[in-house]
Scaffold this motif. Structure first.
Motif, short mmCIF file in Angstrom:
data_model
loop_
_atom_site.label_atom_id
_atom_site.label_comp_id
_atom_site.label_asym_id
_atom_site.label_seq_id
_atom_site.Cartn_x
_atom_site.Cartn_y
_atom_site.Cartn_z
N GLU A 195 0.83 -1.20 0.00
CA GLU A 195 0.00 0.00 0.00
C GLU A 195 0.87 1.25 0.00
OE1 GLU A 195 -2.52 -0.57 3.37
OE2 GLU A 195 -3.88 -1.96 2.31
N LYS A 196 1.97 1.20 0.73
CA LYS A 196 2.90 2.33 0.74
C LYS A 196 3.61 2.47 -0.60
CE LYS A 196 5.18 5.69 2.77
NZ LYS A 196 4.51 6.91 3.26
N MET A 197 4.02 1.36 -1.18
CA MET A 197 4.73 1.41 -2.45
C MET A 197 3.85 1.96 -3.57
SD MET A 197 7.83 0.61 -1.93
CE MET A 197 7.78 1.12 -0.20
N LEU A 236 4.87 4.93 -5.88
CA LEU A 236 4.90 4.78 -7.34
C LEU A 236 4.22 5.97 -8.02
CD1 LEU A 236 5.55 2.80 -9.74
CD2 LEU A 236 3.20 1.99 -9.50
N ARG A 237 3.09 6.37 -7.48
CA ARG A 237 2.38 7.53 -8.05
C ARG A 237 3.18 8.81 -7.86
NH1 ARG A 237 -2.07 4.62 -5.89
NH2 ARG A 237 -2.08 5.87 -3.95
N GLN A 238 4.03 8.85 -6.84
CA GLN A 238 4.87 10.02 -6.60
C GLN A 238 6.17 9.97 -7.37
OE1 GLN A 238 5.32 9.89 -2.33
NE2 GLN A 238 3.32 10.85 -1.94
N GLY A 239 6.39 8.90 -8.12
CA GLY A 239 7.61 8.76 -8.90
C GLY A 239 8.83 8.38 -8.09
N LYS A 240 8.64 7.85 -6.87
CA LYS A 240 9.76 7.51 -6.00
C LYS A 240 10.20 6.05 -6.15
CE LYS A 240 8.70 11.11 -2.63
NZ LYS A 240 8.36 11.42 -1.21
N ARG A 278 5.43 1.76 11.34
CA ARG A 278 6.60 2.46 11.87
C ARG A 278 7.89 1.86 11.30
NH1 ARG A 278 4.94 2.53 16.58
NH2 ARG A 278 5.92 0.64 17.38
N GLU A 279 7.93 0.54 11.19
CA GLU A 279 9.10 -0.13 10.60
C GLU A 279 9.27 0.27 9.14
OE1 GLU A 279 10.83 -4.65 9.78
OE2 GLU A 279 8.93 -4.38 10.87
N ILE A 280 8.16 0.41 8.43
CA ILE A 280 8.22 0.83 7.02
C ILE A 280 8.79 2.24 6.91
CG2 ILE A 280 6.83 1.41 5.00
CD1 ILE A 280 4.89 -0.86 5.87
#
Length: 677
Positions: free
Chosen positions: A46-48, A52-56, A315-317
């Motif tokens: 979900e974070k990725m 991805l949408r942010q181009g990171k 938090r680990e992420i």
């Protein structure tokens, strides 16, 4: 009671049954461990998707909806058992506690990732965590799993190996070869088929006609079971019970996990090709939410613990991202990039002792002698090839080896070049050496992908060397036609990460083969069939090596340089004697890396250069060396660099046509032309 077999086409036609969780004897700790295992890759994804949408991150292959397969199977194994995952198996890496900052750096192309920014996604391995990642060509990792399992079997190490395949990738020939070899050799491999109903956008009904993958198992002589791939408890229980039994009774098992991919093959591809009703049905079977709800109903999990688990993982992420984000993008170091193509190796000098006993040996006997002495020197060395055991190989090079070394180390293989080459890499991962014999060099095309994309690139990508020698009986002159006579060394000279060796005489044949087996890098070892029993010479009886990468001046002169290798050395020597040539004849011996220093010395000495090889003219090694001479030695030339090689045709069968194809008849004309300058 065995689970009901659900045909694959059902995935795309009717509603699937609701998940039924059976806790059996599992403790609350185990059940919650599985929950955390499911939750972690979902929250990372979900974070990725946001990044991805942010181009990171540049690309993402989503496993949302399929987490239970990788999580359940990974946690069911022992920590030191190897797993070979695919695109959508993030749960393998999180289940093996791979540091998140390294994973994130890998996806960002940072040097602190597992490939130093050289490869993306899950295209990497980590021996520390007993994971071997994929390459983009679906299927080759299946054979690598065979090699890992073979190593455990040889070492009497009661372990299993788990390898994943998608339903689409199972159409590849590598799938058939790997399963067949595992069945024939009774290797403890779990072949986990993630059947999500689509190969990218192509539905199962357009991929295959059988009803279920469990139909395939008996055809290969192995067990096959089907499991609900969205039920983490069922996957865990199935794999755990199978693994426990396979450690004591080694054999392969095929497991079909029925699941569904809730997002595109990768994010850019979308999901418009999937009927909406399938998403509606499979959303009800979401592996994370359904298991979470069951745990809540059973009182194993409460809302407070649920939120605590989520916050801990989030938090680990964030901490992992903070570390990865702080690492700058890589700055290319050209010397390091080139050096990392190969495992560093300072070859020890094994020169024959002074006055050592020697025998007159044929070329074929020298090769056999090297193999035998290397088998004695390296107990971890395994020989594999078609008909090499009791039969001794079609050229009888391994005749008598079974009696001395046994069938475990001298292994007949099915006709499956790709699988055996991949198994060689698997053996390397377990610190063994492999020699793979191609019955004829022409047949290497059936294993080409394993050599040029897996073996050659492995060390550069993630630091795992491929300690594999591929022996290649090669060459024309025996009227064997276009499929048993090719000189195909140039295919591999173009491939960084490989070393290519081509001896011309018995002394070098033994010494170079010994050196190749010592070297921990993948080596293509060419041996000319016409030389096997037509050339002989004094060869030391003891073990010795000839250094790889060093050419040899076999005849000296001042007016002309003939640079060649293999059978070309004998053509050039014969012509020099007939014409009484005052010529240097340089035998390259190694084609990758070839000896630039020796080439420069002979060019500067004579000023006239002829490049001779049996391979076809266009694209042959002679063109590369000619270009190098023109670039680096132009001022020393007294005439244009000449080449003579075989015709740019396939190799004909009829002897008169074959002789016209080969360069021998054109060699004198080229020499006379060059001397005329």
């Amino acid at each position: 009671m065995a689970p009901a077999i659900i045909p694959s086409f059902v995935l795309m036609s009717v509603a699937t049954p609701a998940l039924q969780f059976d806790r059996k004897e599992y403790t609350q700790d185990v059940l919650l461990h599985l929950y955390q295992g499911l939750l972690k890759p979902r929250l990372i994804e979900e974070k990725m998707l946001i990044l991805l949408r942010q181009g990171k991150v540049s690309k993402w292959f989503s496993g949302i909806g399929q987490e239970a397969v990788s999580v359940g199977s990974t946690l069911a194994l022992e920590a030191d058992e190897y797993i070979l995952p695919l695109h959508r198996n993030l749960g393998v890496f999180t289940g093996r506690n791979v540091p998140l900052d390294q994973l994130f750096a890998q996806w960002q192309g940072k040097t602190t990732g597992f490939t130093k920014g050289r490869d993306r996604s899950f295209h990497f391995g980590t021996n520390e965590h007993h994971i071997v990642g994929m390459i983009s060509h679906l299927g080759p990792q299946l054979a690598v799993a065979d090699g890992i399992a073979l190593a455990d079997l040889l070492d009497k190490n009661p372990k299993v190996t788990l390898v994943y395949s998608g339903d689409g990738g199972a159409s590849e020939g590598d799938f058939h070869e790997a399963l067949n070899v595992a069945a024939v050799w009774q290797l403890p491999v779990i072949f986990m088929i993630e059947n999500n109903g689509y190969g990218l956008s192509t539905p199962s009904r357009e991929q295959f006609r059988f009803g279920s993958f469990v139909d395939k198992g008996p055809a290969y002589g192995m067990e096959a079971v089907q499991v609900d791939g969205n039920n983490v408890l069922a996957v865990y229980d199935t794999v755990r019970r199978l693994a426990e039994d396979m450690r004591q009774n080694p054999r392969p098992v095929l497991v079909e996990a029925l699941t569904f991919r809730m997002r595109g093959h990768e994010e850019a591809s979308g999901t418009k090709y999937v009927p909406q009703e399938l998403f509606e049905e499979w959303t009800k079977k979401d592996p994370v939410t359904t298991y979470e709800q069951w745990l809540l109903r059973e009182g194993i999990l409460d809302e407070e613990a649920k939120m605590r688990f989520r916050e801990t993982i989030k938090r680990e992420i964030e901490e992992g991202l903070h570390v990865a984000d702080a690492v700058p993008m890589p700055t290319a170091n050209i010397a390091e990039e080139i050096a990392d193509m190969y495992r560093p190796f300072d070859a020890p000098a094994h020169e024959p002792t002074e006055n050592a006993p020697q025998s007159d040996k044929r070329y074929v006997d020298a090769i056999s002698d090297a193999l035998r002495q290397s088998m004695e020197r390296f107990p971890e060395l395994v020989l594999m090839g078609q008909d090499i055991a009791d039969y001794g190989g079609v050229f009888k090079i391994t005749d008598g080896f079974v009696a001395q070394f046994g069938k475990e180390r001298v292994r007949n293989t099915p006709l499956c070049e790709s699988a055996i080459l991949g198994a060689g890499l698997g053996l390397s991962i377990k610190k063994k050496k492999a020699m793979v014999e191609m019955q004829f060099a022409d047949f290497v095309t059936c294993g080409f992908n394993q050599i040029v994309n897996n073996l050659a690139k492995s060390h550069y990508r993630w630091g795992q060397n491929a300690d594999v020698v591929v022996r290649m009986p090669t060459g024309a002159g025996s009227a064997a036609g276009p499929f048993h006579s090719q000189s195909n060394e140039a295919w591999f000279v173009h491939t960084p990460g490989l070393k290519v060796v081509f001896p011309s005489n018995p002394y070098d044949a033994k010494g170079l083969l010994n050196a190749a087996i010592e070297d921990p890098n993948p080596i293509m070892y060419f041996e000319h069939k016409l030389l096997y029993r037509s050339v002989s010479g004094p060869v030391p009886d003891e073990y010795y090596t000839v250094p790889i990468g060093k050419a040899k001046l076999v005849r000296e002169g001042d007016t002309l340089s003939i640079i060649t290798y293999g059978l070309g050395v004998h053509w050039a020597t014969r012509l020099a004697e007939e014409m009484n040539l005052d010529a240097d004849i340089l035998d390259l011996r190694t084609l990758l890396p070839w000896d630039e220093k020796a080439v420069r010395q002979t060019v500067e000495k004579t000023g006239r250069v002829l490049l001779l090889h049996e391979d076809t003219l266009t694209g042959g090694l002679g063109g590369e060396i000619a270009a190098w001479i023109a670039e680096h030695c132009f001022e020393h030339l007294d005439g244009p660099v000449q080449r003579v090689a075989s015709l740019d045709t396939a190799i004909p069968f009829s002897p008169p046509l074959e002789q016209a194809f080969l360069p021998q008849q054109r060699l004198r004309e080229k020499v006379e032309k060059l001397l005329a300058y």
